[in-house]
Design a protein around this motif. Structure first.
Motif, short mmCIF file in Angstrom:
data_model
loop_
_atom_site.label_atom_id
_atom_site.label_comp_id
_atom_site.label_asym_id
_atom_site.label_seq_id
_atom_site.Cartn_x
_atom_site.Cartn_y
_atom_site.Cartn_z
N ARG A 84 -36.29 3.76 -35.35
CA ARG A 84 -36.25 3.75 -36.81
C ARG A 84 -37.30 2.82 -37.41
O ARG A 84 -37.64 2.93 -38.58
CB ARG A 84 -34.84 3.38 -37.31
CG ARG A 84 -34.39 1.98 -37.01
CD ARG A 84 -32.88 1.85 -37.28
NE ARG A 84 -32.41 0.49 -37.33
CZ ARG A 84 -32.10 -0.23 -36.25
NH1 ARG A 84 -32.25 0.27 -35.04
NH2 ARG A 84 -31.66 -1.47 -36.38
N PHE A 85 -37.81 1.89 -36.61
CA PHE A 85 -38.84 0.97 -37.11
C PHE A 85 -40.26 1.51 -36.86
O PHE A 85 -41.24 0.88 -37.23
CB PHE A 85 -38.71 -0.40 -36.45
CG PHE A 85 -37.39 -1.08 -36.76
CD1 PHE A 85 -37.09 -1.50 -38.06
CD2 PHE A 85 -36.43 -1.28 -35.77
CE1 PHE A 85 -35.88 -2.11 -38.35
CE2 PHE A 85 -35.22 -1.90 -36.06
CZ PHE A 85 -34.94 -2.31 -37.36
N GLY B 225 -30.96 -9.88 -27.01
CA GLY B 225 -32.41 -9.93 -26.79
C GLY B 225 -32.78 -8.51 -26.39
O GLY B 225 -32.39 -7.55 -27.04
N HIS C 79 -26.58 -4.85 -25.62
CA HIS C 79 -27.67 -5.71 -25.17
C HIS C 79 -27.89 -6.88 -26.11
O HIS C 79 -27.61 -6.79 -27.31
CB HIS C 79 -28.97 -4.92 -24.90
CG HIS C 79 -29.73 -4.46 -26.11
ND1 HIS C 79 -29.89 -3.13 -26.44
CD2 HIS C 79 -30.43 -5.15 -27.04
CE1 HIS C 79 -30.65 -3.03 -27.52
NE2 HIS C 79 -30.98 -4.24 -27.91
N ASN D 292 -34.31 1.90 -31.67
CA ASN D 292 -35.37 1.13 -32.32
C ASN D 292 -36.46 2.01 -32.91
O ASN D 292 -37.36 1.51 -33.58
CB ASN D 292 -35.97 0.13 -31.33
CG ASN D 292 -35.00 -1.01 -31.05
OD1 ASN D 292 -33.92 -1.06 -31.64
ND2 ASN D 292 -35.36 -1.91 -30.18
N LEU E 32 -36.54 -14.57 -29.32
CA LEU E 32 -35.96 -13.97 -28.12
C LEU E 32 -36.93 -13.08 -27.35
O LEU E 32 -36.94 -13.08 -26.12
CB LEU E 32 -34.79 -13.05 -28.52
CG LEU E 32 -33.47 -13.66 -28.86
CD1 LEU E 32 -32.58 -12.60 -29.49
CD2 LEU E 32 -32.81 -14.22 -27.60
N ASP E 33 -37.70 -12.26 -28.08
CA ASP E 33 -38.35 -11.17 -27.36
C ASP E 33 -39.55 -10.61 -28.13
O ASP E 33 -39.76 -10.94 -29.30
CB ASP E 33 -37.34 -10.05 -27.06
CG ASP E 33 -36.48 -9.67 -28.26
OD1 ASP E 33 -36.85 -10.03 -29.40
OD2 ASP E 33 -35.44 -9.01 -28.07
N GLY F 38 -28.56 -10.82 -32.49
CA GLY F 38 -28.01 -9.54 -32.90
C GLY F 38 -27.41 -8.92 -31.64
O GLY F 38 -27.31 -9.58 -30.60
N ILE F 39 -27.02 -7.68 -31.72
CA ILE F 39 -26.50 -7.00 -30.54
C ILE F 39 -26.91 -5.53 -30.60
O ILE F 39 -26.89 -4.93 -31.69
CB ILE F 39 -24.96 -7.17 -30.44
CG1 ILE F 39 -24.41 -6.58 -29.14
CG2 ILE F 39 -24.24 -6.57 -31.65
CD1 ILE F 39 -22.94 -6.95 -28.85
N GLY F 40 -27.29 -4.98 -29.48
CA GLY F 40 -27.62 -3.56 -29.45
C GLY F 40 -26.34 -2.73 -29.40
O GLY F 40 -25.28 -3.23 -29.04
N TYR G 259 -42.80 -7.98 -33.22
CA TYR G 259 -41.82 -8.96 -33.67
C TYR G 259 -42.52 -10.20 -34.26
O TYR G 259 -41.94 -10.90 -35.09
CB TYR G 259 -40.88 -9.33 -32.51
CG TYR G 259 -39.87 -8.24 -32.20
CD1 TYR G 259 -39.62 -7.19 -33.08
CD2 TYR G 259 -39.13 -8.26 -31.02
CE1 TYR G 259 -38.69 -6.21 -32.81
CE2 TYR G 259 -38.19 -7.28 -30.73
CZ TYR G 259 -37.96 -6.25 -31.64
OH TYR G 259 -37.03 -5.28 -31.37
N LYS H 148 -21.81 -0.62 -34.39
CA LYS H 148 -21.70 -1.80 -33.52
C LYS H 148 -20.24 -2.04 -33.08
O LYS H 148 -19.97 -2.97 -32.31
CB LYS H 148 -22.21 -3.06 -34.24
CG LYS H 148 -23.68 -2.99 -34.67
CD LYS H 148 -24.61 -3.07 -33.47
CE LYS H 148 -26.06 -2.77 -33.80
NZ LYS H 148 -26.75 -3.82 -34.49
N THR I 108 -34.82 -10.79 -33.88
CA THR I 108 -35.35 -9.79 -34.82
C THR I 108 -34.32 -8.68 -34.98
O THR I 108 -33.17 -8.84 -34.60
CB THR I 108 -36.69 -9.24 -34.29
OG1 THR I 108 -36.48 -8.86 -32.94
CG2 THR I 108 -37.79 -10.27 -34.38
N GLY I 109 -34.74 -7.55 -35.52
CA GLY I 109 -33.79 -6.48 -35.82
C GLY I 109 -33.28 -6.65 -37.24
O GLY I 109 -33.58 -7.65 -37.91
N SER I 110 -32.47 -5.72 -37.70
CA SER I 110 -32.02 -5.77 -39.10
C SER I 110 -30.91 -6.81 -39.30
O SER I 110 -30.75 -7.34 -40.40
CB SER I 110 -31.55 -4.39 -39.55
OG SER I 110 -30.59 -3.91 -38.64
N SER I 111 -30.14 -7.11 -38.25
CA SER I 111 -28.95 -7.96 -38.44
C SER I 111 -29.25 -9.36 -38.99
O SER I 111 -28.50 -9.84 -39.84
CB SER I 111 -28.16 -8.06 -37.13
OG SER I 111 -27.86 -6.78 -36.67
#
Ligand SMILES: N[C@@H]1[C@@H](O)[C@H](O)[C@@H](COP(=O)(O)O)O[C@@H]1O
Length: 233
Positions: A159-160, A132, A130, A157, A61-62, A124-126, A75, A194, A35-38
């Motif tokens: 922002r969501f 996941g 990170h 996160n 993933l999570d 994606g990547i934090g 998610y 990033k 998940t996430g924007s990527s």
């Protein structure tokens, strides 16, 4: 590691779609999803394509802990909205964040992963490296587990969510050990925020302080970045 610096997010998403489609043509049946924007551009590509997902299995993933699947910030909801409503899979698995019994949820998820080895994992990547929800310091061999999110991740996160106070402080995540078992890993990262994480992942020391640096040890990783995320390579 195969690092592909693309002109922009759209080009990178198209390339990710081509790579994923090639894997599926070559027999990939189980997709690990993020998940996430990527990955949203990739999911848009899948939705607008003729790719048939009805015979595929997806494993996410999570998921946040203490959130219902119907919650718009979950998610589960994200995946329905961006992919599954338009392209249903044969089976889709996401950790059950509404179940507070961490032992049960993580054991159950590890059984699912053992029964369905992941062919292609989307990541994606934090900003802190990170993957996941495996935060810095997580052992590389860990399987599905419950994590307490770092304040950096909660802030990123938020922002969501309506406010930072609404971001759950814990999540269930596939472990780094589970992620590393995937046959092919495609990591997507965009934007200058990033750039440090990507540089540390690709050229840095392999260290639990940067969870994604473990990917240097995987035999088949594709990293797709835009120019901004690549600026420190
Ligand atoms: N658990 C997710 C990660 O899987 C994701 O990679 C990260 C980056 O999100 P984004 O792609 O929006 O930058 O956000 C969350 O923490």
């Amino acid at each position: 590691m195969n690092i592909l610096v693309m002109k922009n997010k759209e080009e990178a998403s198209k390339k990710a779609f081509d790579l994923l489609s090639a894997d599926i043509s070559n027999g990939a049946k189980v997709l690990g999803l993020a998940t996430g924007s990527s990955p949203v551009g990739l999911y848009d590509q899948i939705v607008s394509s003729s790719l048939d997902c009805s015979q595929l299995i997806s494993i996410n993933l999570d998921e946040y802990v203490g959130i219902k699947p119907t919650d718009p910030q979950s998610y589960h909801f994200f995946m329905q909205q961006h992919l599954f409503n338009q392209k249903p899979f044969a089976k889709s698995f996401i950790p059950d964040g509404s179940n507070l019994d961490a032992d049960y949820v993580t054991t159950h998820y590890n059984r699912i992963l053992a029964a369905h080895p992941i062919d292609t994992q989307i990541l994606g990547i934090g900003n802190n490296g990170h993957i996941g929800f495996n935060e810095p310091g997580t052992p590389f061999d860990i399987q599905t587990h419950k994590v307490h999110l770092t304040s950096a991740t909660i802030k990123a996160n938020s922002r969501f969510f309506a406010s930072k106070n609404d971001v759950p402080h814990a999540a269930y995540t596939m472990g780094i050990g589970s992620i590393m078992k995937a046959k092919h890993i495609i990591l997507l990262a965009f934007g200058e925020q990033k750039a440090d994480a990507i540089a540390a992942t690709v050229n840095g020391k392999i260290t639990t302080a940067v969870p994604a640096s473990v990917l240097q040890q995987h035999p088949n990783v594709t990293i797709l970045v835009d120019r901004q995320a690549a600026q420190k390579l």
